[in-house]
Design a protein around this motif. Structure first.
Motif, mmCIF file in Angstrom:
data_model
loop_
_atom_site.group_PDB
_atom_site.id
_atom_site.type_symbol
_atom_site.label_atom_id
_atom_site.label_comp_id
_atom_site.label_asym_id
_atom_site.label_seq_id
_atom_site.Cartn_x
_atom_site.Cartn_y
_atom_site.Cartn_z
ATOM 1 N N VAL A 67 14.989 30.615 82.471
ATOM 2 C CA VAL A 67 15.554 30.590 83.839
ATOM 3 C C VAL A 67 15.556 28.851 83.803
ATOM 4 O O VAL A 67 14.476 28.289 83.679
ATOM 5 N N MET A 68 16.488 28.242 84.004
ATOM 6 C CA MET A 68 16.817 26.933 84.359
ATOM 7 C C MET A 68 17.584 26.698 85.694
ATOM 8 O O MET A 68 18.669 27.174 85.506
ATOM 9 N N GLY A 69 16.730 26.078 86.508
ATOM 10 C CA GLY A 69 17.421 25.969 87.832
ATOM 11 C C GLY A 69 17.549 27.327 88.354
ATOM 12 O O GLY A 69 16.648 28.147 88.526
ATOM 13 N N ASP A 70 18.665 27.784 88.831
ATOM 14 C CA ASP A 70 18.904 28.776 89.282
ATOM 15 C C ASP A 70 19.545 29.827 88.468
ATOM 16 O O ASP A 70 20.056 30.911 88.990
ATOM 17 N N GLY A 71 19.767 29.427 87.133
ATOM 18 C CA GLY A 71 20.577 30.194 86.181
ATOM 19 C C GLY A 71 19.798 30.893 85.286
ATOM 20 O O GLY A 71 18.533 30.441 84.818
ATOM 21 N N ARG A 72 20.365 31.954 84.660
ATOM 22 C CA ARG A 72 19.566 32.716 83.641
ATOM 23 C C ARG A 72 20.191 31.963 82.154
ATOM 24 O O ARG A 72 21.296 31.688 82.176
ATOM 25 N N THR A 73 19.226 31.929 81.402
ATOM 26 C CA THR A 73 19.743 31.347 79.929
ATOM 27 C C THR A 73 19.360 32.353 79.007
ATOM 28 O O THR A 73 18.387 33.322 79.225
ATOM 29 N N TYR A 74 19.989 32.389 77.618
ATOM 30 C CA TYR A 74 19.764 33.326 76.655
ATOM 31 C C TYR A 74 19.759 32.549 75.285
ATOM 32 O O TYR A 74 20.805 32.618 74.834
ATOM 33 N N GLU A 75 18.815 31.912 74.927
ATOM 34 C CA GLU A 75 18.659 30.771 73.749
ATOM 35 C C GLU A 75 17.691 30.999 72.890
ATOM 36 O O GLU A 75 16.876 32.055 73.029
ATOM 37 N N PHE A 76 17.566 30.169 72.006
ATOM 38 C CA PHE A 76 16.873 30.384 70.866
ATOM 39 C C PHE A 76 15.478 29.877 70.870
ATOM 40 O O PHE A 76 15.060 28.953 71.949
ATOM 41 N N LEU A 77 14.502 30.731 70.074
ATOM 42 C CA LEU A 77 13.241 30.198 70.309
ATOM 43 C C LEU A 77 12.838 29.461 69.191
ATOM 44 O O LEU A 77 13.526 29.695 68.016
ATOM 45 N N CYS A 78 12.257 28.294 69.447
ATOM 46 C CA CYS A 78 12.012 27.244 68.332
ATOM 47 C C CYS A 78 10.417 27.226 67.954
ATOM 48 O O CYS A 78 9.553 27.293 69.021
ATOM 49 N N GLY A 79 10.456 27.326 66.673
ATOM 50 C CA GLY A 79 8.883 27.232 66.468
ATOM 51 C C GLY A 79 8.511 26.133 65.951
ATOM 52 O O GLY A 79 9.434 25.016 65.298
ATOM 53 N N ILE A 80 7.460 25.574 66.161
ATOM 54 C CA ILE A 80 6.816 24.340 65.711
ATOM 55 C C ILE A 80 5.727 24.462 64.800
ATOM 56 O O ILE A 80 4.703 25.366 65.126
#
Length: 528
Positions: free
Chosen positions: A462-475
């Motif tokens: 969730v970013m702001g009021d919107g839904r996101t569907y994005e990548f998982l970043c491994g560190i």
């Protein structure tokens, strides 16, 4: 021609019986600024006679000296030791091999001794023990790893150290300057182990402590000039990493523009890496470097490929094609520069080392036979930290010298799944943020390797009021000295939180970060 720039100086010869710690013995001796070389335990006396051997160390090993097929020191080596009165120290199996050779009884112990143990000077021989143990307390911690033990002393030897499970934990023949240790002084678990090695290598042997990169850089340059000759030309691949950068600077100082450096941009490099390498090596240091822009060629071949081994092969084969084309463009060259380091050599010549490994260190991963180039390997005698010291002595900047290792296939194996231009851009942005924060907080050099991984996993955010569907970043941050083993770096959580927040906020395409807290083994450093 074997490619090696032979170092003609007094050396400690380490005979490897297949121990996992043999490379550490060499590493510790080098830390004392004493030159050493590793040989197979089956080395012939005639080989050692050709070098300036001033002392010999026999390594540990997995075998039992009394077993039928166990390896043994060549008889002519012992003859050479007697003729030249060369001091010898045996470690673990090396102690047992020396004792067995001189008539002692080596047999299984009542119980296996593995791990930390306490050793003290043998009663009645405290002063004699100081020849190896000077500077250590009355009792000190060591690392044991053995099932067999010495049950009787060889003739002329005395006890100088005992442990609760080993009445012959350390032995000595003072007249012959022969010593044996049942424990491993080369590992960090042996407190004072470096002191023991110093007492032998410098105190007993009297080996010169002049193995210093700042002093011998000119020797390396002269050796290159002698090998290449007044008209010889050398071609070599440069990646921007410390090994190839130091080798390029060395060749440039030795033969100038007769060295042709080639850097291939596969499209899988980090942000602005090609341009930065050109700036450092060509513009600042005057190296004859050509950057080949081959991004489209590599990425077109990688399109739709997800298997990591397939990605590695595609990149490796394409690199060979491009490098071969560049060699033809340059014209006739006599030598091929290869960045072999001493750990590669150790793997090849080890008693347990497979012959296939030897070949892999001498053909640059399969360059075409038709190129008919003689190898030149100026860093062949050096460990990684010695390469860094040589780089500093040659005037290379700290950024280049302390750059973390970067895999040959580049970001292609830090992207799980197929490689696309979009994913590469996302990963580059995350990588820049990670490294920027490590530098800002002054911990970059505490870490052996640091990088981001773009997983093939997407998650809801969730970013702001919107839904996101994005990548998982491994560190991934690891601590290591030799890269054969590694542990995950215990980073300050506030720093990690800063890294995660910046990546998620600044990199479009990533909405979640995960920290990799696995060690090697069982995991590997890279994910693919």
């Amino acid at each position: 021609m074997d490619g090696q720039l032979h170092v003609d100086r007094p050396q400690i010869a380490i005979l490897d019986f297949g121990s996992q710690y043999s490379h550490l013995i060499a590493r510790r001796v080098r830390e004392l600024h004493v030159f050493c070389e590793l040989y197979s335990c089956l080395v012939k006396g005639e080989v050692l006679r050709k070098n300036q051997v001033v002392g010999i160390i026999l390594s540990g090993g997995p075998n039992s000296v009394y077993a039928k097929d166990s390896p043994h020191v060549d008889k002519d080596v012992w003859q050479y030791v007697a003729e030249k009165q060369i001091p010898v120290m045996g470690i673990c199996y090396g102690l047992q091999e020396m004792s067995h050779t001189f008539g002692a009884n080596v047999a299984p112990g009542d119980k296996r001794e593995f791990g930390k143990a306490m050793v003290r000077r043998a009663p009645g021989h405290e002063e004699d023990a100081d020849i190896l143990f000077k500077g250590l307390p009355a009792e000190f911690q060591v690392w044991m790893s053995h099932g067999d033990k010495l049950h009787t002393l060889p003739e002329g030897f005395i006890n100088i150290g005992v442990s609760p499970n080993s009445e012959h934990a350390a032995i000595a023949h003072l007249e012959k300057k022969m010593f044996g240790l049942q424990f491993h002084p080369e590992v960090t678990h042996s407190v004072g182990g470096l002191t023991i090695l110093r007492n032998f290598v410098v105190g007993v042997v009297g080996a010169p402590t002049d193995w210093d990169m700042a002093d011998i850089a000119q020797e390396f340059i002269e050796a290159v000039r002698e090998k290449v000759g007044p008209t010889g030309k050398v071609v070599g691949a440069v990646s921007g990493g410390v090994d190839s950068s130091v080798a390029a600077v060395l060749l440039n100082k030795a033969i100038g523009s007769r060295f042709h450096a080639v850097m291939v941009d596969s499209g899988c490099l980090r942000q602005d890496e090609g341009a930065q390498c050109v700036e450092r090596l060509k513009n600042r240091l005057g190296i004859n470097l050509h950057l080949v822009q081959a991004q489209d060629r590599f990425l077109d071949k990688l399109a739709g490929v997800s298997d990591p081994e397939a990605k590695r092969k595609i990149i490796g084969n394409t690199f060979i094609e491009v490098f071969d084309e560049e060699s033809h463009r340059i014209g006739e060259c006599d030598f091929l520069l290869q960045g072999t380091l001493y750990p590669d050599v150790i793997e090849s010549i080890s008693y347990k080392g497979p012959s296939a490994t030897i070949k892999s260190h001498h053909n640059v991963g399969g360059l075409p036979e038709r190129m008919k180039l003689q190898l030149i390997e100026p860093l062949r005698e050096l460990f990684k930290d010695e390469v860094r010291a040589l780089g500093m002595a040659l005037g290379l900047d700290e950024e280049s010298v302390w750059r973390h290792p970067f895999p040959g296939p580049g970001l292609a194996i830090r992207i799980i799944g197929d490689v696309t231009r979009e994913k590469l851009d996302i990963l580059r942005q995350a990588d820049v943020i990670l490294l920027d924060e490590l530098h800002k907080h002054g911990i970059y050099r505490e870490i052996a390797q640091a990088f981001c991984v773009l997983t093939n996993c997407k998650s809801v955010g969730v970013m702001g009021d919107g839904r996101t569907y994005e990548f998982l970043c491994g560190i991934r941050l690891v601590s290591s000295t030799d890269y054969m083993t590694a542990d995950w770096y215990r980073i300050d959580w506030e720093i990690l939180a800063r890294i995660s927040t910046r990546i998620i906020n600044e990199v479009q395409g990533i909405n979640r970060c995960a920290y990799d807290c696995s060690s090697k083994p069982p995991a590997t450093i890279e994910w693919e």
